[in-house]
Scaffold this active site. Sequence first.
Site, PDB file in Angstrom:
ATOM      1  N   VAL A   1      -7.100   2.185   3.540  1.00  0.00           N
ATOM      2  CA  VAL A   1      -6.613   0.939   3.219  1.00  0.00           C
ATOM      3  C   VAL A   1      -5.618   0.359   4.199  1.00  0.00           C
ATOM      4  O   VAL A   1      -5.438  -0.800   4.652  1.00  0.00           O
ATOM      5  CB  VAL A   1      -5.993   1.085   2.042  1.00  0.00           C
ATOM      6  CG1 VAL A   1      -5.173  -0.049   1.272  1.00  0.00           C
ATOM      7  CG2 VAL A   1      -7.086   1.515   0.694  1.00  0.00           C
TER       8      VAL A   1
ATOM      9  N   CYS B   1      13.850  10.264   7.364  1.00  0.00           N
ATOM     10  CA  CYS B   1      13.755  10.017   8.713  1.00  0.00           C
ATOM     11  C   CYS B   1      15.011   9.891   9.840  1.00  0.00           C
ATOM     12  O   CYS B   1      15.323  10.180  10.876  1.00  0.00           O
ATOM     13  CB  CYS B   1      13.126   8.554   9.025  1.00  0.00           C
ATOM     14  SG  CYS B   1      13.800   7.513   8.035  1.00  0.00           S
TER      15      CYS B   1
ATOM     16  N   GLU C   1       9.202   1.241  11.435  1.00  0.00           N
ATOM     17  CA  GLU C   1      10.245   2.080  11.077  1.00  0.00           C
ATOM     18  C   GLU C   1       9.704   3.354  11.057  1.00  0.00           C
ATOM     19  O   GLU C   1       8.999   4.002  10.415  1.00  0.00           O
ATOM     20  CB  GLU C   1      11.079   1.977   9.827  1.00  0.00           C
ATOM     21  CG  GLU C   1      12.379   2.567   9.922  1.00  0.00           C
ATOM     22  CD  GLU C   1      12.497   3.942   9.195  1.00  0.00           C
ATOM     23  OE1 GLU C   1      12.435   4.794  10.051  1.00  0.00           O
ATOM     24  OE2 GLU C   1      12.395   4.019   8.034  1.00  0.00           O
TER      25      GLU C   1
ATOM     26  N   LYS D   1       0.804  -1.151  -0.114  1.00  0.00           N
ATOM     27  CA  LYS D   1       0.016  -0.092   0.165  1.00  0.00           C
ATOM     28  C   LYS D   1       0.758   1.229  -0.266  1.00  0.00           C
ATOM     29  O   LYS D   1       1.422   1.579   0.978  1.00  0.00           O
ATOM     30  CB  LYS D   1      -0.861  -0.003   1.345  1.00  0.00           C
ATOM     31  CG  LYS D   1      -2.419   0.835   1.084  1.00  0.00           C
ATOM     32  CD  LYS D   1      -2.025   2.293   0.840  1.00  0.00           C
ATOM     33  CE  LYS D   1      -1.327   3.087   2.009  1.00  0.00           C
ATOM     34  NZ  LYS D   1      -1.314   4.656   1.730  1.00  0.00           N
TER      35      LYS D   1
ATOM     36  N   GLU E   1      10.390  16.092  15.189  1.00  0.00           N
ATOM     37  CA  GLU E   1      10.632  15.744  14.052  1.00  0.00           C
ATOM     38  C   GLU E   1      10.103  16.799  12.828  1.00  0.00           C
ATOM     39  O   GLU E   1       8.802  16.767  12.764  1.00  0.00           O
ATOM     40  CB  GLU E   1      10.385  14.169  13.303  1.00  0.00           C
ATOM     41  CG  GLU E   1      10.769  14.289  12.001  1.00  0.00           C
ATOM     42  CD  GLU E   1      10.602  12.524  11.653  1.00  0.00           C
ATOM     43  OE1 GLU E   1      11.655  11.686  11.294  1.00  0.00           O
ATOM     44  OE2 GLU E   1       9.407  12.118  12.039  1.00  0.00           O
TER      45      GLU E   1
ATOM     46  N   GLY F   1      -4.222   6.010   3.659  1.00  0.00           N
ATOM     47  CA  GLY F   1      -3.699   5.342   4.803  1.00  0.00           C
ATOM     48  C   GLY F   1      -4.573   5.144   5.976  1.00  0.00           C
ATOM     49  O   GLY F   1      -4.726   3.785   6.497  1.00  0.00           O
TER      50      GLY F   1
END
Length: 469
Positions: free
Chosen positions: A205, A278, A244, A169, A376, A202
Amino acid sequence: MEKFRLFIGGKWLDGDNGKYIEVENPATREILAWVPDGNETDVNLAVQAAQKAFPKWKQTSPVARSELLLKVADYFEGNINDIAATITAELGAPVDMVKDWHISTAISEARYYAEKIKQFPCEMKHEGLIVRREPVGIVAGLTPWNYPLDQITVKLLPAIAAGNCVIVKPSQNAPLSAYHFIRAVEAAGFPSGVVNMVTGRGSIVGGLLASHPGIQMVSFTGSTSAGKEVGKLSLGNIKKIALELGGKSASIVLKGADYKEAVDVTVTKCFMNAGQTCSALTRIVVPQEDLEEIESLVVEKAAGFKIGDPLQPGIDIGPLVGQRQFDTVKKYIETGLNEGARMLFGEVPTSCSDGYYVKPVVFSDVANSMNIAREEIFGPVLCIIPYETKAEAIQIANDSPYGLSGAVFGAPSEAKTVAEKMETGVIHINGAPFTSDTPFGGYKQSGIGRENGMFGLEEFLEIKGILFA
């Protein structure tokens, strides 16, 4: 303008509900294409196709799987220009960087796992005991937009090599690169149902896949907040999960290090992919007594980055992926100023009418308690944080909810000692490059499990002990 389809059971299918999601070019804000807005019926069909293919696929020899992975690598190499054009169009990453990083990494991953699966000890014998490693089953790969091809290959290639069937996906923000992966699978000749793709949102699905009882494992890359939701849904029926997630990685510059090298590497890692990485080194922790010298080096390096049309040669930074990311980064830059940080370089972005461009920003006089040092940002924003002692530098680096990556610059033995005390999953000493064997994943809220290398392969295997009397 093309309307794409789903790939289920070796066939291209329209989505069940006939609805589509627009895909935007962040450099021009033009609509590139539409992909199906998948729903529960689409997900169920994909799971059924994978379940049908799994009994035979898991019995396929490692050599046969290896040959198919090599054909995937060949496809990527033979179509590198078309793939690069797609990634640049939907993500905004400079085309040169896309070829050098996004696609080259995907190629190396395909060749790496093609070789390693032939050598992997799926069965180990002990006295009175056989330990077997067997495929998990059906794996859902929920992949992000920031590295839209590589994040598919780093998950799904080891999963496939291990004998699993998969459903991908891709992110709704950058789903078109996934179609190149599917075309590579088709060209390689994978059996129907081994690889399936359902596009969509997101929240819909992704949630359906995470909670589906017919799926045995979910591998997700994305924000920590989204990862927590995926984890909750997955553990509702006790799936295996690999997450992750976010990072706020620190680069510690020790007294006496090569400051120019440290700055060159750190700033490059921070601004690469427009800061949408990331593992970006977004905090540089430097000796207080040499702060002004390092500030000058950072500003000089930042000023050398060229921002602009990602299709043009020599461009270092393209646009952010979309309006939401532009607004988020802008807000953090304003927050930094309001918190009292000193902007050494850059500006607060204003208009995004000509694309979601944000110039690199460097803050100094940053306290590690500030939001810009703890959260972040996912944009080209670097924080300079001074320290008095080596112990304080380590404490600053570790004082974070994240622990994904990091760096240390200094004498090798001293740098190694510091690296051993850092609470993070990957640490680069003096700019050492990432390798195919390196496990990638984080401590704390940066995730669960590891990708890349043999550790990435083992994530997709179950362990069985068979005892003999």
